[in-house]
Design a protein around this motif. Sequence first.
Motif, PDB file in Angstrom:
ATOM      1  N   ALA A  17       0.833  -1.201   0.000  1.00 29.87           N
ATOM      2  CA  ALA A  17       0.000   0.000   0.000  1.00 29.87           C
ATOM      3  C   ALA A  17       0.866   1.248   0.000  1.00 29.87           C
ATOM      4  O   ALA A  17       0.590   2.222  -0.713  1.00 29.87           O
ATOM      5  CB  ALA A  17      -0.922  -0.002   1.213  1.00 29.87           C
ATOM      6  N   GLU A  18       1.934   1.237   0.782  1.00 31.00           N
ATOM      7  CA  GLU A  18       2.844   2.383   0.805  1.00 31.00           C
ATOM      8  C   GLU A  18       3.506   2.576  -0.556  1.00 31.00           C
ATOM      9  O   GLU A  18       3.702   3.711  -1.006  1.00 31.00           O
ATOM     10  CB  GLU A  18       3.912   2.172   1.878  1.00 31.00           C
ATOM     11  N   ILE A  19       3.827   1.489  -1.222  1.00 28.45           N
ATOM     12  CA  ILE A  19       4.469   1.567  -2.541  1.00 28.45           C
ATOM     13  C   ILE A  19       3.500   2.117  -3.582  1.00 28.45           C
ATOM     14  O   ILE A  19       3.833   3.025  -4.356  1.00 28.45           O
ATOM     15  CB  ILE A  19       4.998   0.175  -2.955  1.00 28.45           C
ATOM     16  N   ILE A  20       2.285   1.570  -3.617  1.00 24.53           N
ATOM     17  CA  ILE A  20       1.280   2.031  -4.577  1.00 24.53           C
ATOM     18  C   ILE A  20       1.002   3.523  -4.387  1.00 24.53           C
ATOM     19  O   ILE A  20       0.899   4.279  -5.359  1.00 24.53           O
ATOM     20  CB  ILE A  20      -0.021   1.220  -4.407  1.00 24.53           C
ATOM     21  N   ARG A  21       0.909   3.929  -3.138  1.00 26.01           N
ATOM     22  CA  ARG A  21       0.573   5.320  -2.800  1.00 26.01           C
ATOM     23  C   ARG A  21       1.695   6.284  -3.169  1.00 26.01           C
ATOM     24  O   ARG A  21       1.460   7.472  -3.407  1.00 26.01           O
ATOM     25  CB  ARG A  21       0.281   5.373  -1.306  1.00 26.01           C
ATOM     26  N   GLU A  22       2.926   5.787  -3.236  1.00 26.72           N
ATOM     27  CA  GLU A  22       4.101   6.621  -3.539  1.00 26.72           C
ATOM     28  C   GLU A  22       4.600   6.372  -4.953  1.00 26.72           C
ATOM     29  O   GLU A  22       5.777   6.180  -5.200  1.00 26.72           O
ATOM     30  CB  GLU A  22       5.215   6.332  -2.533  1.00 26.72           C
ATOM     31  N   LYS A  23       3.639   6.309  -5.900  1.00 26.68           N
ATOM     32  CA  LYS A  23       3.978   6.228  -7.327  1.00 26.68           C
ATOM     33  C   LYS A  23       4.690   4.941  -7.709  1.00 26.68           C
ATOM     34  O   LYS A  23       5.431   4.890  -8.691  1.00 26.68           O
ATOM     35  CB  LYS A  23       4.812   7.439  -7.746  1.00 26.68           C
ATOM     36  N   GLY A  24       4.500   3.894  -6.909  1.00 24.28           N
ATOM     37  CA  GLY A  24       5.144   2.622  -7.209  1.00 24.28           C
ATOM     38  C   GLY A  24       6.577   2.520  -6.737  1.00 24.28           C
ATOM     39  O   GLY A  24       7.302   1.612  -7.144  1.00 24.28           O
ATOM     40  N   THR A  25       6.987   3.446  -5.857  1.00 23.55           N
ATOM     41  CA  THR A  25       8.361   3.416  -5.349  1.00 23.55           C
ATOM     42  C   THR A  25       8.387   2.957  -3.886  1.00 23.55           C
ATOM     43  O   THR A  25       7.367   2.973  -3.196  1.00 23.55           O
ATOM     44  CB  THR A  25       9.012   4.810  -5.408  1.00 23.55           C
ATOM     45  N   ASN A  26       9.575   2.582  -3.430  1.00 26.53           N
ATOM     46  CA  ASN A  26       9.746   2.228  -2.014  1.00 26.53           C
ATOM     47  C   ASN A  26      10.276   3.428  -1.225  1.00 26.53           C
ATOM     48  O   ASN A  26      11.110   3.301  -0.336  1.00 26.53           O
ATOM     49  CB  ASN A  26      10.676   1.018  -1.856  1.00 26.53           C
ATOM     50  N   ARG A  27       9.743   4.587  -1.541  1.00 23.23           N
ATOM     51  CA  ARG A  27      10.178   5.847  -0.924  1.00 23.23           C
ATOM     52  C   ARG A  27       9.931   5.856   0.585  1.00 23.23           C
ATOM     53  O   ARG A  27      10.745   6.399   1.350  1.00 23.23           O
ATOM     54  CB  ARG A  27       9.434   7.005  -1.593  1.00 23.23           C
ATOM     55  N   SER A  28       8.822   5.268   1.029  1.00 25.06           N
ATOM     56  CA  SER A  28       8.528   5.247   2.466  1.00 25.06           C
ATOM     57  C   SER A  28       9.603   4.486   3.234  1.00 25.06           C
ATOM     58  O   SER A  28      10.028   4.900   4.323  1.00 25.06           O
ATOM     59  CB  SER A  28       7.147   4.627   2.709  1.00 25.06           C
ATOM     60  N   ARG A  29      10.050   3.380   2.677  1.00 27.98           N
ATOM     61  CA  ARG A  29      11.103   2.604   3.330  1.00 27.98           C
ATOM     62  C   ARG A  29      12.409   3.404   3.377  1.00 27.98           C
ATOM     63  O   ARG A  29      13.167   3.334   4.348  1.00 27.98           O
ATOM     64  CB  ARG A  29      11.327   1.284   2.601  1.00 27.98           C
ATOM     65  N   PHE A  30      12.669   4.173   2.319  1.00 22.78           N
ATOM     66  CA  PHE A  30      13.869   4.998   2.276  1.00 22.78           C
ATOM     67  C   PHE A  30      13.868   6.035   3.396  1.00 22.78           C
ATOM     68  O   PHE A  30      14.861   6.217   4.113  1.00 22.78           O
ATOM     69  CB  PHE A  30      13.980   5.686   0.905  1.00 22.78           C
ATOM     70  N   PHE A  31      12.730   6.711   3.583  1.00 25.90           N
ATOM     71  CA  PHE A  31      12.661   7.741   4.611  1.00 25.90           C
ATOM     72  C   PHE A  31      12.695   7.162   6.029  1.00 25.90           C
ATOM     73  O   PHE A  31      13.029   7.872   6.974  1.00 25.90           O
ATOM     74  CB  PHE A  31      11.420   8.615   4.413  1.00 25.90           C
ATOM     75  N   ARG A  32      12.364   5.884   6.151  1.00 21.21           N
ATOM     76  CA  ARG A  32      12.495   5.229   7.457  1.00 21.21           C
ATOM     77  C   ARG A  32      13.897   4.664   7.662  1.00 21.21           C
ATOM     78  O   ARG A  32      14.194   4.066   8.694  1.00 21.21           O
ATOM     79  CB  ARG A  32      11.459   4.109   7.603  1.00 21.21           C
ATOM     80  N   GLY A  33      14.757   4.791   6.656  1.00 22.53           N
ATOM     81  CA  GLY A  33      16.119   4.304   6.754  1.00 22.53           C
ATOM     82  C   GLY A  33      16.261   2.815   6.533  1.00 22.53           C
ATOM     83  O   GLY A  33      17.298   2.228   6.870  1.00 22.53           O
ATOM     84  N   GLU A  34      15.255   2.196   5.926  1.00 18.03           N
ATOM     85  CA  GLU A  34      15.284   0.742   5.719  1.00 18.03           C
ATOM     86  C   GLU A  34      16.027   0.354   4.443  1.00 18.03           C
ATOM     87  O   GLU A  34      16.466  -0.785   4.297  1.00 18.03           O
ATOM     88  CB  GLU A  34      13.852   0.202   5.691  1.00 18.03           C
ATOM     89  N   VAL A  35      16.133   1.299   3.493  1.00 17.12           N
ATOM     90  CA  VAL A  35      16.929   1.094   2.280  1.00 17.12           C
ATOM     91  C   VAL A  35      17.755   2.351   2.051  1.00 17.12           C
ATOM     92  O   VAL A  35      17.410   3.444   2.523  1.00 17.12           O
ATOM     93  CB  VAL A  35      16.033   0.807   1.047  1.00 17.12           C
ATOM     94  N   TRP A  42      11.732   2.663  -8.450  1.00 15.91           N
ATOM     95  CA  TRP A  42      10.439   2.149  -8.925  1.00 15.91           C
ATOM     96  C   TRP A  42      10.425   0.630  -8.753  1.00 15.91           C
ATOM     97  O   TRP A  42      11.246  -0.074  -9.324  1.00 15.91           O
ATOM     98  CB  TRP A  42      10.273   2.532 -10.402  1.00 15.91           C
ATOM     99  N   VAL A  43       9.475   0.122  -7.967  1.00 10.71           N
ATOM    100  CA  VAL A  43       9.428  -1.312  -7.685  1.00 10.71           C
ATOM    101  C   VAL A  43       8.088  -1.957  -8.055  1.00 10.71           C
ATOM    102  O   VAL A  43       7.975  -3.188  -8.082  1.00 10.71           O
ATOM    103  CB  VAL A  43       9.735  -1.600  -6.197  1.00 10.71           C
ATOM    104  N   ASP A  44       7.040  -1.165  -8.323  1.00  8.89           N
ATOM    105  CA  ASP A  44       5.721  -1.732  -8.599  1.00  8.89           C
ATOM    106  C   ASP A  44       4.870  -0.669  -9.276  1.00  8.89           C
ATOM    107  O   ASP A  44       5.271   0.489  -9.405  1.00  8.89           O
ATOM    108  CB  ASP A  44       5.065  -2.182  -7.277  1.00  8.89           C
ATOM    109  N   LEU A  45       3.669  -1.052  -9.681  1.00  3.73           N
ATOM    110  CA  LEU A  45       2.719  -0.084 -10.195  1.00  3.73           C
ATOM    111  C   LEU A  45       2.235   0.814  -9.059  1.00  3.73           C
ATOM    112  O   LEU A  45       2.195   0.409  -7.902  1.00  3.73           O
ATOM    113  CB  LEU A  45       1.525  -0.788 -10.837  1.00  3.73           C
ATOM    114  N   GLY A  46       1.843   2.017  -9.386  1.00  6.18           N
ATOM    115  CA  GLY A  46       1.334   2.927  -8.374  1.00  6.18           C
ATOM    116  C   GLY A  46       0.938   4.248  -8.989  1.00  6.18           C
ATOM    117  O   GLY A  46       0.933   4.412 -10.208  1.00  6.18           O
ATOM    118  N   SER A  47       0.601   5.182  -8.127  1.00  7.63           N
ATOM    119  CA  SER A  47       0.269   6.522  -8.598  1.00  7.63           C
ATOM    120  C   SER A  47       0.533   7.500  -7.456  1.00  7.63           C
ATOM    121  O   SER A  47       1.072   7.117  -6.421  1.00  7.63           O
ATOM    122  CB  SER A  47      -1.188   6.588  -9.054  1.00  7.63           C
ATOM    123  N   SER A  48       0.134   8.753  -7.645  1.00  6.88           N
ATOM    124  CA  SER A  48       0.383   9.785  -6.638  1.00  6.88           C
ATOM    125  C   SER A  48      -0.890  10.000  -5.838  1.00  6.88           C
ATOM    126  O   SER A  48      -1.808  10.684  -6.293  1.00  6.88           O
ATOM    127  CB  SER A  48       0.817  11.084  -7.314  1.00  6.88           C
TER     128      SER A  48
END
Length: 376
Positions: free
Chosen positions: A203-221, A226-232
């Motif tokens: 859900a976080e990926i879809i919501r962030e345009k298909g990226t793992n941006r949320s994990r990045f901001f949490r310091g997990e990556v 771009w890792v999946d389909l998504g939108s803004s």
Amino acid sequence: MIPFNSPPRIGTEEKYVVEAMRQDKISGDGRFSRKCQQWFEHSLPVDKALMTTSCTHALEMAAMLIGIEPGDEVIMPSYTFVSTANAFALRGAKIVFVDIRPDTMNIDETKIEAAITPKTKAIVPVHYAGVGCEMDTIMEIARRYGLFVVEDAAQGMMSAYKGQALGTIGHLGTFSFHETKNYTSGGEGGLLLINDPSFIERAEIIREKGTNRSRFFRGEVDKYSWVDLGSSYLPSELQAAYLYAQLLSAEKINENRLESWKSYYDGLYSLREIGKAELPVVPEHCRQNGHMFYLKTADLKERTALLEFLHKRGIMAVFHYVPLHTSEAGRRFGSFSGTDRYTTAESNRIVRLPMYYGLHADDLQKVVNDVIQFFT
């Protein structure tokens, strides 16, 4: 003119919106977005709450999360807003409409099982007027057939079914913060409620345009991509700040609307007693939120006459949904299962009266008096 709706304003929205404007970050998932999401996660038994730009987009995310593909079938009432169906039709699903109950105007839970086929993927109950569908039965059917349940609780914030908050019973739920709803994030907005933790990461990926941006901001990556389909689907901080002001006064808003709802019910009860009009039905096991007050006339002709009568007296009363299965797109993307015994007939009888936070007692009494005058 007494308007049908006036967007809720608690009086502190400007303070928080200005505060948001002065932040360095005003795009989505800033401080106020997090405050709103935390409010829901602390107030409701949900695994995750994600702010969205609309309830429509929350439903679109839900359709992606449960893996809707071309050829799948999704069961829902025809008596609902177009977004309920559109979110799933966009993924290629065939919409299967079933009849409603004439008492609550919700999906008739006894008609769902007959509409299930090997292609059925999900059931989408719509909690009309903030009154819960019969979720025990719906969830039991879903379990037996291995189906997903997505609650369209656009009108249901602060409502409950057998003590369970609407939107938290199915696998996923959605709220609307449009200006016509009990709470608004500045005119548009929504929320996705995730009740199954297996959906959270995607859900976080879809919501962030298909990226793992949320994990990045949490310091997990160490970087995001771009890792999946998504939108803004992220609302701005200004929208979140507007909503946050109202969340801090959620009970106050709810109590005010329920007082208005009760005043309407008590004031018009005599029409029910003499059989001139039907009033809303709220089952004992449901807690509603005063989202809407409606009455039912004898037929379409009488409804039209009542609306004209009220409009001439400066009262903006309105009807509601045109059943989706009767629309051009509804016929193209879906079909009706079983007999349309109540959907069209009941939708032709509904008149919605002015209802909003801060509705003045004198205006409400004028509406009651004029409705009674029409019928008597």
